[in-house]
Design a protein around this motif. Sequence first.
Motif, PDB file in Angstrom:
ATOM      1  N   GLU A  46       0.137   9.883   8.479  1.00 46.99           N
ATOM      2  CA  GLU A  46      -0.765   8.801   8.091  1.00 46.99           C
ATOM      3  C   GLU A  46      -0.137   7.852   7.077  1.00 46.99           C
ATOM      4  N   THR A  48       2.122   5.024   5.426  1.00 43.62           N
ATOM      5  CA  THR A  48       2.811   3.809   5.849  1.00 43.62           C
ATOM      6  C   THR A  48       4.002   3.578   4.921  1.00 43.62           C
ATOM      7  N   LYS A  49       4.781   2.550   5.225  1.00 45.91           N
ATOM      8  CA  LYS A  49       5.923   2.215   4.368  1.00 45.91           C
ATOM      9  C   LYS A  49       5.463   1.896   2.949  1.00 45.91           C
ATOM     10  N   ASP A  51       2.726   2.955   1.466  1.00 47.66           N
ATOM     11  CA  ASP A  51       2.281   4.175   0.803  1.00 47.66           C
ATOM     12  C   ASP A  51       3.466   4.953   0.240  1.00 47.66           C
ATOM     13  N   THR A  69      10.819   3.702   8.402  1.00 50.51           N
ATOM     14  CA  THR A  69      10.222   4.927   8.941  1.00 50.51           C
ATOM     15  C   THR A  69      10.519   5.038  10.429  1.00 50.51           C
ATOM     16  N   LYS A  92       7.353  12.476  11.122  1.00 54.34           N
ATOM     17  CA  LYS A  92       7.631  11.115  10.659  1.00 54.34           C
ATOM     18  C   LYS A  92       8.641  11.195   9.521  1.00 54.34           C
TER      19      LYS A  92
END
Length: 150
Positions: A46, A48-49, A51, A69, A92
């Motif tokens: 969940e 993101t870059k 985050d 990512t 991820k």
Amino acid sequence: MSTRWYPIYQRGNPQLRVFLPNFWMKLVRPTEEQPKNIATFSVSMEMTKYDVKNYLEKIYKIPVVDVRTRIELGPTKRDQVYGHITKDDDIKYAYVTMPRETEFSFPDIFEKKAETKANDEKSLDESKNGFKNFLERNKKRPGTPGWYSF
């Protein structure tokens, strides 16, 4: 983006609640050679870059220049007996680029094992030499057969 459920209201004052996201990051050893200023993390799907960047800058005070990512698909396997197809979870990865003057080296956690391995080899050599000395001492004893010395 949290899957945790928090009550809207609790009885009493003050309203003590802490909202925690389900984010996690794990430092991973890279498979290919990378520049000194890049670190590889396995992160929550969940995240993101942005985050990842905020997580490292705000919590660990690490200067971050860029975050890339990618999602690696989990392996699929077929059961030999029943023929069921199973698929492991996807992973991820986040590649974090820090400033050029920053050098990141993966920590060597198992450094002590090399020392203990050297000690093990030394004690093994000592026991081999001791056994050879025992054989040499008992090789030429008069009146005893050769198989008795072993």
